[in-house]
Design an enzyme around this catalytic site. Structure first.
Site, PDB file in Angstrom:
ATOM      1  N   ALA A 102      24.424 -30.770  29.748  1.00  0.00           N
ATOM      2  CA  ALA A 102      25.247 -29.922  28.877  1.00  0.00           C
ATOM      3  C   ALA A 102      24.447 -29.311  27.737  1.00  0.00           C
ATOM      4  O   ALA A 102      24.761 -28.206  27.276  1.00  0.00           O
ATOM      5  CB  ALA A 102      26.430 -30.712  28.320  1.00  0.00           C
TER       6      ALA A 102
ATOM      7  N   SER B 182      25.893 -36.439  25.823  1.00  0.00           N
ATOM      8  CA  SER B 182      26.301 -35.174  26.424  1.00  0.00           C
ATOM      9  C   SER B 182      26.722 -35.404  27.862  1.00  0.00           C
ATOM     10  O   SER B 182      26.405 -36.422  28.470  1.00  0.00           O
ATOM     11  CB  SER B 182      25.142 -34.170  26.402  1.00  0.00           C
ATOM     12  OG  SER B 182      24.208 -34.454  27.436  1.00  0.00           O
ATOM     13  N   ASP B 183      27.443 -34.453  28.433  1.00  0.00           N
ATOM     14  CA  ASP B 183      27.668 -34.466  29.866  1.00  0.00           C
ATOM     15  C   ASP B 183      26.383 -33.982  30.544  1.00  0.00           C
ATOM     16  O   ASP B 183      25.425 -33.558  29.895  1.00  0.00           O
ATOM     17  CB  ASP B 183      28.868 -33.597  30.239  1.00  0.00           C
ATOM     18  CG  ASP B 183      29.548 -34.061  31.520  1.00  0.00           C
ATOM     19  OD1 ASP B 183      28.862 -34.663  32.365  1.00  0.00           O
ATOM     20  OD2 ASP B 183      30.746 -33.813  31.689  1.00  0.00           O
ATOM     21  N   TYR B 184      26.380 -34.016  31.855  1.00  0.00           N
ATOM     22  CA  TYR B 184      25.203 -33.754  32.686  1.00  0.00           C
ATOM     23  C   TYR B 184      24.586 -32.387  32.373  1.00  0.00           C
ATOM     24  O   TYR B 184      25.179 -31.352  32.645  1.00  0.00           O
ATOM     25  CB  TYR B 184      25.654 -33.805  34.145  1.00  0.00           C
ATOM     26  CG  TYR B 184      24.626 -34.187  35.168  1.00  0.00           C
ATOM     27  CD1 TYR B 184      24.667 -35.437  35.773  1.00  0.00           C
ATOM     28  CD2 TYR B 184      23.637 -33.305  35.572  1.00  0.00           C
ATOM     29  CE1 TYR B 184      23.751 -35.796  36.757  1.00  0.00           C
ATOM     30  CE2 TYR B 184      22.726 -33.657  36.549  1.00  0.00           C
ATOM     31  CZ  TYR B 184      22.786 -34.908  37.147  1.00  0.00           C
ATOM     32  OH  TYR B 184      21.881 -35.251  38.127  1.00  0.00           O
TER      33      TYR B 184
END
Length: 744
Positions: free
Chosen positions: A294, A290-292
């Site tokens: 997310a 995932s992104d930060y």
């Protein structure tokens, strides 16, 4: 000899087949060995240890959010962490890896990642600038050098390349991609992945690439960071998805999910995206992170509490949770409650472990940790030399009235502007490990290139911005604008007096490094007002005005285009900024860059891109405008279109010659054009091939880039440039999402 050649023609196909079969057999053997190893390891792992492999934490300062993980050492010892990012350096990485392989029960090594976006310690131009080189060998080499430096400091995973197509320059992260074209973006994606991962990810100087942001992140509404994305499936498949697919085909080892929604479902919990498309349709074999935070942010999207959204993300096909620790704290409970299955946890764990296996970390957890390489392979003279070269190749000459450039290596120059003698702004956005203090300023570069042959008079001229709100939002985490405390008019007056003493004025102006990049969307994409006032005052002196432009996005420059004698777009050039700019200003290198994202005249034209669709009432710019697709107050045309860029020399194109006028079946068409250098300088030209499809089952783009060649011509030299056009170049997605070509 003829007999030998004849026999070689017979043998070679069999040699190729045997080689291919050998490679396939070896690949199958390697996969079997990996599967056996990972299965054996997982059979010894507890549920907590499996879930721990899905947990990615940061030990450094927050980079894309406000969260920093706590209690990292104890979690590593208990098997509660699979990877770490935000730290680098051989000693630091080794000390953390020691905890994992010496103090955890199963000694499973960690994977170490970092935002290595356009170089590591040797910083290259921002990716949008690199894309303007139209040189895949240079682009791939930039990733190769970045990987060598990153691994020398203990890293084995980079959050790059960003391959998002972007057609809205208000979006700050347009700086981090390759522009607006899906075909060209695909070529850049492949080059970057190959550069990072090298021939084998087990090599000590190879990293695993992380392709981002999957998917469609560049289509954010209003150009606003983290915003909603909504588009038709045809537009998605035709214009936005190709670079991601190209990265898969190039063997990318990991993907990062995006923050936005797709068909109403956030990407991080979108099973159609992460499983059906990425894995089943495209055959992706790596893992998805995932992104930060997310996963946590799925709650803000309205999908449920942390336990609910963590389960949704896992079931969708997400393998690793960045920073949020929702997987770590809720999956065990969700398994007991039947909200996730053991198989889903096992599949995600397996993918993370396979990545570590492919990197060779189980054979040698310290494979990229070498203090000797950290001293010998980082920020070397050769790396700086390459940084200078790729920066020169990235610059785009937007205007050059009356051959103002190149400058004479004599006389007096007034060098003005807040970016002219400024180390802190040379590197551009998204630089984590680079040291601005080791960069070359424009003033230093000019002195390095022409020495005492040119009298250089310097004046600051203005601050980057005097807008307190823009300043506060552009500089964060303790960063500060280098400001002159004098009143703005006093600085302008000094610059004007300096200009009057010179033969030519070089104004180094534009955006600061942090005015573009993540969370740096702008509704006004002009040069900041304080600098615009400076330029207006300089223009009134009547001296030739050369603008050296720093920018992380296309800007609106109609005034600058009308009043400057020359404009050189230098983007944010990186460590060797000043030397590269001076080389081009004084003609040591003839600029050949071409922009890969359209420059609008006004933000009112956005989104503006070259491969737009036909309309039933097109405006051709000549006839009466009423009841046509146009504006009543401005031209439809961009200021600088995609693929645009001037040279110090001139090129003439002859008529296009076709090998055939009627084709049957799958025949290949060959198109040839003669290009001649009609100027006084040797120069490179990017010959671009576009096609159009005027009769089709759906409305097609007015034109589409399908190939290019970059050629070097001496003055007076001509060269024939040929392209083969196949039915593959004519394919598009129809209303059934079938990728095919149509006769016509």
């Amino acid at each position: 000899m003829r007999k030998y050649i004849s026999s070689l023609k017979t043998v070679m196909p069999f040699v190729l087949v045997l080689t291919f079969c050998h490679v396939m057999a070896q690949t199958k053997k390697d996969e079997t060995k990996m599967n056996a190893f990972v299965t054996g390891l997982m059979n010894r792992m507890t549920l907590d240890e499996k879930i721990g492999q899905l947990n990615l934490v940061t030990g450094g300062r927050p980079t894309t959010g406000s969260v920093v993980n706590k209690g990292i050492e104890e979690k590593i010892k208990s098997g509660g962490i699979g990877g770490l990012f935000g730290i680098w350096g051989a000693d630091k990485i080794k000390s953390v890896q020691d905890i994992a392989v010496k103090n955890s029960r199963l000694h499973i090594p960690l994977i170490f990642g970092l935002d290595v976006i356009h170089g590591h310690e040797t910083v290259f131009p921002i990716p949008l600038g690199i894309s303007a080189t139209w040189d895949m060998a240079l682009i791939q080499q930039s990733a190769r050098i970045a990987a060598k430096e990153a691994t020398a400091e203990g890293l084995n995973w980079v959050f790059s390349p960003m391959v998002d197509i972007a057609r809205d320059p208000r979006w700050g992260r347009i700086s981090e991609g390759a522009g607006e074209d899906p075909w060209y973006g695909s070529q850049v994606a492949k080059a970057m992945v190959k550069g990072y991962q090298s021939k084998s990810m087990k090599d000590a100087d190879a990293v695993i690439a992380c392709v981002k942001h999957f998917a469609l992140y560049g289509g954010a509404e209003a150009g606003r960071e983290y915003n909603t994305v909504d588009m038709s499936l045809i537009k998605m498949y035709q214009d936005y998805l190709p670079p991601y697919k190209a990265a898969v085909d190039a063997g990318a080892g990991s993907f990062m999910s995006s923050f936005n929604t797709i068909n109403g479902v956030p990407a991080t919990a979108n099973k159609w995206l992460l499983t059906d498309l990425l894995r089943k349709q495209w055959g992706f074999k790596g893992f998805v992170v995932s992104d930060y935070t997310a996963v946590n942010e799925l709650t803000n999207h309205g999908l449920g509490d942390q336990q609910t959204v963590s389960a949704l993300a896992l079931k969708a096909g997400l393998d690793m949770d960045m920073v949020g620790e929702g997987f770590l704290t809720t999956l065990k409970k969700s398994l007991k409650e039947g909200k996730v299955t053991q198989q889903e946890i096992d599949e995600a764990c397996r993918r993370v472990l396979e990545a570590k296996y492919k990197l060779g970390l189980f054979d040698n957890p310290y494979k990229s940790i070498d203090p000797k390489r950290e001293k010998s392979d980082v920020l070397t003279e050769d790396n700086r030399k390459f940084a200078r070269q790729i920066a020169e190749h990235s610059f785009v000459l937007l205007k050059n009235q009356a051959q103002t450039l190149p400058l004479k290596k004599s006389g007096t120059i007034a060098l003005v502007g807040p970016l002219a003698d400024n180390h802190s702004e040379m590197l551009g956005t998204w630089v984590v490990a680079g040291d601005p203090g080791k960069s070359v300023s424009v003033l230093e570069g000019i002195k390095n290139v022409v020495g005492n042959n040119v009298n250089v008079l310097f004046a600051h001229g203005s601050n980057i911005t005097d807008d307190s709100l823009l300043n506060a939002r552009s500089y964060f985490y303790g960063m500060k604008q280098i400001k002159d405390s004098r009143p703005p008019q006093e600085m302008i007056d000094e610059a004007v007096e300096t200009a009057k003493k010179a033969d030519v004025v070089v104004a180094v102006v534009g955006e600061s490094a942090n005015m573009s990049g993540e969370s740096s969307s702008r509704s006004d994409i002009n040069i900041p007002e304080s600098q615009r006032d400076l330029l207006k005052a300089l223009a009134k002196t009547g001296k030739p005005l050369v603008i050296v432009l720093f920018n992380g996005r296309p800007l609106t420059l109609p005034w600058e285009d009308a009043h400057a004698s020359a404009i050189l777009d230098a983007w944010a050039p990186g460590t060797e900024a000043g030397n590269a700019i001076a080389d081009v200003l004084f003609g040591n290198y003839n600029p050949a860059g071409k922009i890969t994202a359209t420059f609008p005249r006004s933000v009112g034209q956005i989104p503006l891109y070259y491969n737009n669709k036909n309309t039933g009432r097109p405006f051709n710019g000549h006839e009466a405008a009423k009841f046509k697709s146009d504006y009543i107050d401005i031209s439809n045309d961009p200021l600088y279109p995609f693929g645009y860029g001037l040279s110090y020399t001139t090129f003439n194109y002859g008529d296009v010659k076709l090998s055939k006028t009627n084709l049957k079946g799958n025949e290949t068409l060959r198109a040839t054009v003669t290009v001649t250098n009609t100027g006084k300088y040797a120069g490179e030209e990017v010959v671009q091939l576009y096609i159009s499809d005027p009769v089709a089952s759906i409305s097609r783009s007015v034109k589409e880039l399908k190939n290019f060649q970059k050629i070097l011509l001496q003055p007076g030299e001509s060269k024939e440039v040929s392209f083969n056009i196949t039915t593959g170049d004519l394919k598009f997605y129809n209303t059934q999402l079938v990728y095919d070509w149509e006769p016509g």
